[in-house]
Design an enzyme around this catalytic site. Structure first.
Site, PDB file in Angstrom:
ATOM      1  N   ASP A 136       0.849  -1.200   0.000  1.00 12.81           N
ATOM      2  CA  ASP A 136       0.000   0.000   0.000  1.00 12.81           C
ATOM      3  C   ASP A 136       0.886   1.252   0.000  1.00 12.81           C
ATOM      4  O   ASP A 136       1.805   1.359   0.826  1.00 12.81           O
ATOM      5  CB  ASP A 136      -0.857  -0.057   1.280  1.00 12.81           C
ATOM      6  CG  ASP A 136      -1.971   0.980   1.314  1.00 12.81           C
ATOM      7  OD1 ASP A 136      -2.431   1.394   0.242  1.00 12.81           O
ATOM      8  OD2 ASP A 136      -2.385   1.341   2.441  1.00 12.81           O
TER       9      ASP A 136
ATOM     10  N   GLY B  77      -7.291   8.617   7.878  1.00 10.39           N
ATOM     11  CA  GLY B  77      -7.321   9.025   9.287  1.00 10.39           C
ATOM     12  C   GLY B  77      -8.740   9.206   9.809  1.00 10.39           C
ATOM     13  O   GLY B  77      -9.722   8.905   9.123  1.00 10.39           O
TER      14      GLY B  77
ATOM     15  N   GLY C  36      -8.850   6.011   2.233  1.00  6.41           N
ATOM     16  CA  GLY C  36      -9.519   6.763   3.292  1.00  6.41           C
ATOM     17  C   GLY C  36     -10.913   6.210   3.498  1.00  6.41           C
ATOM     18  O   GLY C  36     -11.874   6.923   3.745  1.00  6.41           O
TER      19      GLY C  36
ATOM     20  N   ASN D  55     -10.047   0.758   0.799  1.00  9.92           N
ATOM     21  CA  ASN D  55      -8.954   0.706   1.777  1.00  9.92           C
ATOM     22  C   ASN D  55      -9.464   1.167   3.133  1.00  9.92           C
ATOM     23  O   ASN D  55     -10.067   2.242   3.246  1.00  9.92           O
ATOM     24  CB  ASN D  55      -7.805   1.617   1.332  1.00  9.92           C
ATOM     25  CG  ASN D  55      -6.974   0.986   0.253  1.00  9.92           C
ATOM     26  OD1 ASN D  55      -7.434   0.107  -0.466  1.00  9.92           O
ATOM     27  ND2 ASN D  55      -5.741   1.435   0.129  1.00  9.92           N
TER      28      ASN D  55
ATOM     29  N   THR E 263      -8.038   2.860   9.703  1.00 13.24           N
ATOM     30  CA  THR E 263      -8.101   3.687  10.919  1.00 13.24           C
ATOM     31  C   THR E 263      -9.194   3.237  11.890  1.00 13.24           C
ATOM     32  O   THR E 263      -8.962   3.154  13.093  1.00 13.24           O
ATOM     33  CB  THR E 263      -8.329   5.165  10.535  1.00 13.24           C
ATOM     34  OG1 THR E 263      -7.232   5.577   9.712  1.00 13.24           O
ATOM     35  CG2 THR E 263      -8.384   6.060  11.759  1.00 13.24           C
TER      36      THR E 263
HETATM   37  P1  13P Z   1      -8.485   4.981   6.537  1.00 12.88           P
HETATM   38  O1  13P Z   1      -7.467   5.824   7.225  1.00 12.88           O
HETATM   39  O2  13P Z   1      -9.752   5.718   6.230  1.00 12.88           O
HETATM   40  O3  13P Z   1      -8.782   3.714   7.276  1.00 12.88           O
HETATM   41  O4  13P Z   1      -7.886   4.573   5.108  1.00 12.88           O
HETATM   42  C1  13P Z   1      -6.866   3.615   5.003  1.00 12.88           C
HETATM   43  C2  13P Z   1      -6.241   3.652   3.658  1.00 12.88           C
HETATM   44  O5  13P Z   1      -6.723   4.297   2.747  1.00 12.88           O
HETATM   45  C3  13P Z   1      -5.010   2.878   3.447  1.00 12.88           C
HETATM   46  O6  13P Z   1      -4.451   3.104   2.193  1.00 12.88           O
END
Ligand code: 13P
Length: 279
Positions: free
Chosen positions: A83, A184, A212, A233, A236
């Site tokens: 990633d 985040g 995100g 993805n 967080t």
């Molecule tokens: P979040 O921070 O919304 O969980 O997104 C994680 C992400 O996009 C990893 O690439």
């Protein structure tokens, strides 16, 4: 069963779902993700983020063999993905370790440099059979970003015509696009640009990726999946669920902390997979 990013996204397209794509900076998160996916009998993507190595959580060399072994043992299709690889040398290390998908993230570069380096990442991945995800536009702060640096101005959202050119010229297998989500914790409800996403999907031939992706409403998940998002993805909010399971409690054994956090992360991941899979 270990599969490539291209293969797992073909399953998503065929079933009109999004595959949950979760970061694994420790064994607890990895075990939680695999357990949730197997329980629901759904494909899943395990991801190691370069930034998690930079934050001192684990190195790619430490975690990749564990991710690959878990994927091979799993009863469901699992892609082992790198990633946000921000430099080609890191991508090369990931390919040598056996990642079946890699993301080259050139979003902080000029468009010209992003095009050139993404093309090189595609050439490199072709040698091992791995698939490539890349990004045009930007989601602002990367993983590990916190609520204060989460602003993502529309000026850095993905431009649909540029996205079309990017996909055609680079030969990537999946496109990460920016349309209002950020990495985040969300301090206010995200406002997603659905029209932009629909336009990108109409112009681009490969599956689309939403970064995100945790902290978004169920209605918005359903809507983005209907508009072409095939990979979400998510990290967080699963990590937050693990922290909340142990906050304020007293433990005498460290392994009990891990057990409580793993169970909470598994429940959070399973809830996400249910929504992404339309269950
Ligand atoms: P979040 O921070 O919304 O969980 O997104 C994680 C992400 O996009 C990893 O690439």
């Amino acid at each position: 069963m270990l599969v490539t990013l291209k293969e797992i996204l073909a399953i998503a397209k065929e079933r009109r779902i999004a595959v949950g794509s979760f970061n694994t900076p420790n064994l607890a998160s990895l075990r939680a993700i695999i357990a949730a996916a197997e329980e629901l009998d759904q494909p899943v993507i395990l991801m190691h983020a370069q930034v998690h190595e930079e934050m001192g959580l684990c190195t790619m060399e430490e975690v990749a063999p564990i991710m690959l072994a878990a994927a091979k043992r799993a009863s469901v299709p699992v892609c082992v993905h790198l990633d946000h690889g921000t430099d080609l040398a890191y991508i090369e290390r990931g390919l040598a370790l056996g990642f079946t998908g890699v993301m080259f993230d050139g979003s902080a570069l000029s468009h010209e440099e992003n095009f050139e380096k993404t093309k090189e990442a595609v050439r490199m991945a072709a040698r091992t059979g791995a698939s490539v995800e890349a990004e045009i536009g930007s989601m602002g702060a990367r993983e590990g970003g916190n609520a204060t640096d989460m602003e993502c101005p529309e000026s850095i959202y993905t431009d649909p015509d540029m996205a079309k050119r990017f996909v055609e010229e680079t030969g990537i297998d999946a496109l990460a696009c920016a349309f209002g989500t950020v990495h985040g914790l969300y301090v206010k409800e995200p406002k997603l640009d659905f029209d932009r996403l629909a336009k990108i999907d109409s112009l681009v031939s490969v599956p689309l990726v939403m970064h995100g992706g945790s902290g978004v409403s169920v209605d918005d998940y359903r809507r983005v999946i209907s508009l072409g998002i095939s990979k979400i993805n998510y990290y967080t909010y699963m990590s937050k669920a693990g922290a909340e399971a142990i906050n304020g409690k007293t433990f005498t054994q460290y392994h009990d902390i891990l057990k409580a956090a793993t169970e909470a992360m598994k429940i959070d991941v399973a809830n996400a997979i249910r929504v992404f899979s339309g269950l």
